[in-house]
Design a protein around this motif. Sequence first.
Motif, PDB file in Angstrom:
ATOM      1  N   SER A  25      -2.528 -34.645 -12.873  1.00  0.00           N
ATOM      2  CA  SER A  25      -3.036 -35.916 -12.346  1.00  0.00           C
ATOM      3  C   SER A  25      -3.036 -37.001 -13.406  1.00  0.00           C
ATOM      4  N   ILE A  26      -3.369 -36.630 -14.638  1.00  0.00           N
ATOM      5  CA  ILE A  26      -3.335 -37.597 -15.736  1.00  0.00           C
ATOM      6  C   ILE A  26      -1.895 -37.991 -16.046  1.00  0.00           C
ATOM      7  N   ALA A  27      -0.993 -37.016 -16.061  1.00  0.00           N
ATOM      8  CA  ALA A  27       0.415 -37.304 -16.347  1.00  0.00           C
ATOM      9  C   ALA A  27       1.037 -38.180 -15.270  1.00  0.00           C
ATOM     10  N   ASP A  28       0.504 -38.127 -14.054  1.00  0.00           N
ATOM     11  CA  ASP A  28       1.050 -38.930 -12.962  1.00  0.00           C
ATOM     12  C   ASP A  28       0.836 -40.426 -13.186  1.00  0.00           C
ATOM     13  N   ARG A  29      -0.098 -40.786 -14.091  1.00  0.00           N
ATOM     14  CA  ARG A  29      -0.362 -42.197 -14.371  1.00  0.00           C
ATOM     15  C   ARG A  29       0.153 -42.616 -15.751  1.00  0.00           C
ATOM     16  N   VAL A  30       1.025 -41.850 -16.341  1.00  0.00           N
ATOM     17  CA  VAL A  30       1.594 -42.224 -17.633  1.00  0.00           C
ATOM     18  C   VAL A  30       2.372 -43.524 -17.480  1.00  0.00           C
ATOM     19  N   ALA A  31       2.116 -44.449 -18.401  1.00  0.00           N
ATOM     20  CA  ALA A  31       2.702 -45.793 -18.282  1.00  0.00           C
ATOM     21  C   ALA A  31       4.111 -45.880 -18.861  1.00  0.00           C
ATOM     22  N   ASP A  32       4.315 -45.368 -20.114  1.00  0.00           N
ATOM     23  CA  ASP A  32       5.619 -45.507 -20.750  1.00  0.00           C
ATOM     24  C   ASP A  32       5.873 -44.283 -21.612  1.00  0.00           C
ATOM     25  N   ASP A  33       6.840 -44.418 -22.548  1.00  0.00           N
ATOM     26  CA  ASP A  33       7.224 -43.267 -23.357  1.00  0.00           C
ATOM     27  C   ASP A  33       6.144 -42.844 -24.342  1.00  0.00           C
ATOM     28  N   GLN A  34       5.062 -43.628 -24.471  1.00  0.00           N
ATOM     29  CA  GLN A  34       3.958 -43.218 -25.344  1.00  0.00           C
ATOM     30  C   GLN A  34       3.058 -42.178 -24.680  1.00  0.00           C
ATOM     31  N   CYS A  35       3.289 -41.919 -23.395  1.00  0.00           N
ATOM     32  CA  CYS A  35       2.525 -40.936 -22.622  1.00  0.00           C
ATOM     33  C   CYS A  35       1.032 -41.254 -22.637  1.00  0.00           C
ATOM     34  N   ILE A  36       0.720 -42.544 -22.463  1.00  0.00           N
ATOM     35  CA  ILE A  36      -0.661 -43.003 -22.347  1.00  0.00           C
ATOM     36  C   ILE A  36      -1.004 -43.093 -20.869  1.00  0.00           C
ATOM     37  N   SER A  37      -2.201 -42.632 -20.510  1.00  0.00           N
ATOM     38  CA  SER A  37      -2.633 -42.666 -19.131  1.00  0.00           C
ATOM     39  C   SER A  37      -4.107 -43.039 -19.084  1.00  0.00           C
ATOM     40  N   TRP A  38      -4.619 -43.271 -17.912  1.00  0.00           N
ATOM     41  CA  TRP A  38      -6.039 -43.593 -17.757  1.00  0.00           C
ATOM     42  C   TRP A  38      -6.538 -42.949 -16.460  1.00  0.00           C
ATOM     43  N   ALA A  39      -7.811 -42.606 -16.455  1.00  0.00           N
ATOM     44  CA  ALA A  39      -8.428 -41.994 -15.273  1.00  0.00           C
ATOM     45  C   ALA A  39      -9.925 -41.874 -15.526  1.00  0.00           C
ATOM     46  N   SER A  40     -10.691 -41.823 -14.471  1.00  0.00           N
ATOM     47  CA  SER A  40     -12.124 -41.548 -14.542  1.00  0.00           C
ATOM     48  C   SER A  40     -12.375 -40.143 -14.005  1.00  0.00           C
ATOM     49  N   LEU A  41     -13.523 -39.590 -14.365  1.00  0.00           N
ATOM     50  CA  LEU A  41     -13.839 -38.247 -13.892  1.00  0.00           C
ATOM     51  C   LEU A  41     -13.931 -38.199 -12.374  1.00  0.00           C
ATOM     52  N   SER A  42     -14.475 -39.251 -11.772  1.00  0.00           N
ATOM     53  CA  SER A  42     -14.606 -39.253 -10.317  1.00  0.00           C
ATOM     54  C   SER A  42     -13.245 -39.319  -9.628  1.00  0.00           C
ATOM     55  N   SER A  43     -12.327 -40.123 -10.180  1.00  0.00           N
ATOM     56  CA  SER A  43     -10.994 -40.202  -9.572  1.00  0.00           C
ATOM     57  C   SER A  43     -10.233 -38.888  -9.735  1.00  0.00           C
ATOM     58  N   LEU A  44     -10.385 -38.245 -10.897  1.00  0.00           N
ATOM     59  CA  LEU A  44      -9.733 -36.948 -11.093  1.00  0.00           C
ATOM     60  C   LEU A  44     -10.322 -35.895 -10.165  1.00  0.00           C
ATOM     61  N   ALA A  45     -11.636 -35.944  -9.958  1.00  0.00           N
ATOM     62  CA  ALA A  45     -12.260 -34.996  -9.036  1.00  0.00           C
ATOM     63  C   ALA A  45     -11.754 -35.198  -7.610  1.00  0.00           C
ATOM     64  N   LYS A  46     -11.550 -36.454  -7.233  1.00  0.00           N
ATOM     65  CA  LYS A  46     -11.058 -36.733  -5.884  1.00  0.00           C
ATOM     66  C   LYS A  46      -9.610 -36.296  -5.721  1.00  0.00           C
ATOM     67  N   ARG A  47      -8.791 -36.512  -6.737  1.00  0.00           N
ATOM     68  CA  ARG A  47      -7.368 -36.184  -6.630  1.00  0.00           C
ATOM     69  C   ARG A  47      -7.131 -34.672  -6.689  1.00  0.00           C
ATOM     70  N   THR A  48      -7.947 -33.958  -7.444  1.00  0.00           N
ATOM     71  CA  THR A  48      -7.777 -32.500  -7.580  1.00  0.00           C
ATOM     72  C   THR A  48      -8.637 -31.719  -6.607  1.00  0.00           C
ATOM     73  N   ASN A  49      -9.480 -32.421  -5.833  1.00  0.00           N
ATOM     74  CA  ASN A  49     -10.372 -31.771  -4.875  1.00  0.00           C
ATOM     75  C   ASN A  49     -11.295 -30.772  -5.579  1.00  0.00           C
ATOM     76  N   ALA A  50     -11.823 -31.183  -6.735  1.00  0.00           N
ATOM     77  CA  ALA A  50     -12.730 -30.350  -7.510  1.00  0.00           C
ATOM     78  C   ALA A  50     -13.993 -31.152  -7.811  1.00  0.00           C
ATOM     79  N   SER A  51     -15.018 -30.459  -8.287  1.00  0.00           N
ATOM     80  CA  SER A  51     -16.258 -31.141  -8.637  1.00  0.00           C
ATOM     81  C   SER A  51     -16.102 -31.861  -9.975  1.00  0.00           C
ATOM     82  N   VAL A  52     -17.002 -32.814 -10.218  1.00  0.00           N
ATOM     83  CA  VAL A  52     -16.944 -33.568 -11.469  1.00  0.00           C
ATOM     84  C   VAL A  52     -17.197 -32.639 -12.658  1.00  0.00           C
ATOM     85  N   SER A  53     -18.102 -31.693 -12.511  1.00  0.00           N
ATOM     86  CA  SER A  53     -18.369 -30.767 -13.620  1.00  0.00           C
ATOM     87  C   SER A  53     -17.142 -29.904 -13.921  1.00  0.00           C
ATOM     88  N   THR A  54     -16.422 -29.488 -12.882  1.00  0.00           N
ATOM     89  CA  THR A  54     -15.201 -28.705 -13.103  1.00  0.00           C
ATOM     90  C   THR A  54     -14.151 -29.538 -13.820  1.00  0.00           C
TER      91      THR A  54
END
Length: 298
Positions: A25-54
């Motif tokens: 999920s983090i790699a899906d938002r990589v911007a350029d060849d520097q492999c920089i991405s951004w995400a929040s715990l809540s957005s990652l939990a929603k995209r992976t269908n997991a809890s925030v603690s997980t």
Amino acid sequence: MSSEAREWVWEHSSSRGAARLVLLSIADRVADDQCISWASLSSLAKRTNASVSTVREAVERLLLAGELEQLDDLVGPQRSTVYRLPLAAEAVAQALREQREEAGDPAVPDEPADPAKLRLSALRRYGIRPREVPESPTRVRKPAVPETGRPRRKPAQRRTGHRHSDVPATGTQNRSEPDLNRRYSSGGAAVLPAAEWQVDSATHTWARQQGHLDRLGEQGLQAADAKWRAHRAGHAPRPAEAWAADWRAWVTREHAPSRPNLYAVPGQHTAAPGGMTRAEKHTAALLAALDEPTGTEG
């Protein structure tokens, strides 16, 4: 470049389970060849269908494995956390160099020689910028973040053990709480099971002032406390103040221990003694009436 980063995760990452989904999920938002991405715990939990603690535990495992870096000096859109895939960045940089060598093209002037050095100017178009440091009146404002950024690599291992083993530095949540309940009152939201809540001095004083101690007696009060704990054993944990209020309401409704009732005796005074309930008074009067002569006896 997100496709190259995802391809690296699929082909070379050693992550498994939830950590692998989080990394993808983090790699899906990589911007350029520097492999920089951004995400929040809540957005990652929603995209992976997991809890925030997980998700939080998965991110920590990826940081420890070196497959992910958290760039604390940068902030993403909507103040989200900025991450970097260092191993994927090295693989992407190596592939670009090989492609240019095969094509005979010279290196691009702004291409970094070291993949660990970041080009922040190229990231601004994606909403990634240096984190602003608030100005303090007691010290000089910190200089701007350098172009290279400052990645945070492997974090220290978390200490294991019971989190509430010691009394918190903040003291008790309520001055009326005893030392027995103090360790559960660290921030106003700490809870505990009913079995671990203890009657404090303020609650005991309340029972005496309200007359419940005289009405029930010490043993009766202890019996009421035992019944309350038995009925509340299956309830969800609550703050100590909530248990104290619930315990007081229970004791207020508790009946005094049963005492032998003095029913009317045939041929004697039929008045109901003091302390009898209305039903007991009616029963005593009925028994006395049945014992009186009616004139029909043989």
